[in-house]
Design a protein around this motif. Structure first.
Motif, PDB file in Angstrom:
ATOM      1  N   SER A 156       0.837  -1.200   0.000  1.00 30.79           N
ATOM      2  CA  SER A 156       0.000   0.000   0.000  1.00 30.79           C
ATOM      3  C   SER A 156       0.869   1.246   0.000  1.00 30.79           C
ATOM      4  O   SER A 156       1.806   1.360   0.781  1.00 30.79           O
ATOM      5  CB  SER A 156      -0.904  -0.003   1.233  1.00 30.79           C
ATOM      6  N   ILE A 157       0.548   2.165  -0.902  1.00 30.78           N
ATOM      7  CA  ILE A 157       1.164   3.489  -0.904  1.00 30.78           C
ATOM      8  C   ILE A 157       0.052   4.424  -0.454  1.00 30.78           C
ATOM      9  O   ILE A 157      -0.880   4.692  -1.197  1.00 30.78           O
ATOM     10  CB  ILE A 157       1.698   3.873  -2.287  1.00 30.78           C
ATOM     11  N   HIS A 158       0.133   4.859   0.787  1.00 31.64           N
ATOM     12  CA  HIS A 158      -0.955   5.626   1.396  1.00 31.64           C
ATOM     13  C   HIS A 158      -0.545   7.081   1.525  1.00 31.64           C
ATOM     14  O   HIS A 158       0.477   7.392   2.131  1.00 31.64           O
ATOM     15  CB  HIS A 158      -1.288   5.044   2.774  1.00 31.64           C
ATOM     16  N   GLY A 159      -1.351   7.949   0.936  1.00 30.91           N
ATOM     17  CA  GLY A 159      -1.118   9.378   1.043  1.00 30.91           C
ATOM     18  C   GLY A 159      -2.227  10.033   1.833  1.00 30.91           C
ATOM     19  O   GLY A 159      -3.397   9.881   1.506  1.00 30.91           O
ATOM     20  N   GLU A 160      -1.844  10.735   2.895  1.00 32.57           N
ATOM     21  CA  GLU A 160      -2.814  11.518   3.660  1.00 32.57           C
ATOM     22  C   GLU A 160      -2.768  12.919   3.084  1.00 32.57           C
ATOM     23  O   GLU A 160      -1.778  13.622   3.220  1.00 32.57           O
ATOM     24  CB  GLU A 160      -2.472  11.506   5.152  1.00 32.57           C
TER      25      GLU A 160
ATOM     26  N   ALA B 137      -4.239  15.825   3.709  1.00 28.29           N
ATOM     27  CA  ALA B 137      -4.040  16.974   4.586  1.00 28.29           C
ATOM     28  C   ALA B 137      -2.619  17.013   5.140  1.00 28.29           C
ATOM     29  O   ALA B 137      -2.053  18.074   5.330  1.00 28.29           O
ATOM     30  CB  ALA B 137      -5.050  16.941   5.727  1.00 28.29           C
ATOM     31  N   GLY B 138      -2.030  15.847   5.415  1.00 29.48           N
ATOM     32  CA  GLY B 138      -0.689  15.780   5.970  1.00 29.48           C
ATOM     33  C   GLY B 138       0.406  15.843   4.934  1.00 29.48           C
ATOM     34  O   GLY B 138       1.561  16.018   5.252  1.00 29.48           O
ATOM     35  N   HIS B 139       0.061  15.674   3.667  1.00 32.64           N
ATOM     36  CA  HIS B 139       1.022  15.716   2.553  1.00 32.64           C
ATOM     37  C   HIS B 139       2.185  14.759   2.767  1.00 32.64           C
ATOM     38  O   HIS B 139       3.332  15.094   2.556  1.00 32.64           O
ATOM     39  CB  HIS B 139       1.523  17.127   2.318  1.00 32.64           C
ATOM     40  N   ARG B 140       1.882  13.541   3.220  1.00 36.23           N
ATOM     41  CA  ARG B 140       2.900  12.512   3.409  1.00 36.23           C
ATOM     42  C   ARG B 140       2.468  11.254   2.681  1.00 36.23           C
ATOM     43  O   ARG B 140       1.293  10.948   2.601  1.00 36.23           O
ATOM     44  CB  ARG B 140       3.085  12.182   4.889  1.00 36.23           C
ATOM     45  N   LEU B 141       3.437  10.540   2.155  1.00 40.64           N
ATOM     46  CA  LEU B 141       3.210   9.224   1.553  1.00 40.64           C
ATOM     47  C   LEU B 141       3.912   8.190   2.413  1.00 40.64           C
ATOM     48  O   LEU B 141       5.009   8.427   2.907  1.00 40.64           O
ATOM     49  CB  LEU B 141       3.778   9.164   0.135  1.00 40.64           C
ATOM     50  N   GLU B 142       3.269   7.037   2.553  1.00 40.56           N
ATOM     51  CA  GLU B 142       3.836   5.964   3.345  1.00 40.56           C
ATOM     52  C   GLU B 142       3.644   4.652   2.593  1.00 40.56           C
ATOM     53  O   GLU B 142       2.549   4.354   2.138  1.00 40.56           O
ATOM     54  CB  GLU B 142       3.118   5.919   4.699  1.00 40.56           C
TER      55      GLU B 142
END
Length: 192
Positions: A120-124, A126-131
């Protein structure tokens, strides 16, 4: 990426997930502001008939300072990850994340590869982060990497590389305040 073979990927990231420096700077700024307030406001009352106000202002400033120092210590970056090493090994059928915290503690997370259902490539938003995580039906996801959301292509490339190694689908999911905005399979690696 420090090592890549047909059966293994090892990633090492130094000073990942930095933060907390702003809290230290805020504590210093509050300290300076409280000293200035207590000196200038207190001096006006020091040699007057209301000298008790000097001591009241000074005591209040000290109490506020103690509170801010306590909060600064409580929110210090001691538990932030200083260094993280992730190993995905087909020979041992194990994915492992070892984190070295700023405090010196070491945390280890593991996931059996047969439990991995997808990458999973998860982008939040509002937080502007990818994990990038290894998702599992029965366990918590294993975090592989995270970065600022300016350019998602390097994280997609990493996710696709891991997906090919594990022969698992790669999903790009964007959320906003926990609600899914979009979710798409960007690479479908069929098991042989």
């Amino acid at each position: 990426m420090t090592e890549e073979t047909p059966t293994k990927i090892i990633l090492k990231k130094n000073k990942s997930e930095q933060g907390g420096e702003g809290c230290t700077y805020a504590a210093i700024a509050v300290t300076i502001a409280l000293i200035l307030v207590s000196v200038f406001a207190g001096l006006a009352y020091f040699n007057s008939s209301r000298s008790w106000l000097f001591w009241t202002i000074t005591a209040a400033a000290l109490l506020i300072e103690v509170l801010f120092v306590y909060l600064a210590v409580l929110m210090s970056p001691r538990n932030n990850v200083h260094e993280a090493t992730v190993s995905i090994d087909l020979d041992t059928q194990q994915a492992t994340r070892i984190e070295k915290l700023n405090s010196g503690k070491i945390q280890k997370y593991s996931l059996r590869l047969e439990q991995v259902s997808r990458i999973s490539i998860h982008g939040e938003d509002a937080g502007h982060r990818l994990e990038v995580t290894l998702d599992s039906q029965n366990s918590l996801p294993l975090k592989v990497n995270s970065d600022v959301f300016f350019d998602p292509e390097p994280m997609k490339a990493l996710g696709n590389k891991i997906g090919k190694l594990l022969k698992k689908p790669v999903v790009l999911k964007i959320t906003d305040q926990g609600k899914i905005v979009s979710e798409e399979i960007i690479q479908d690696n069929k098991q042989e």
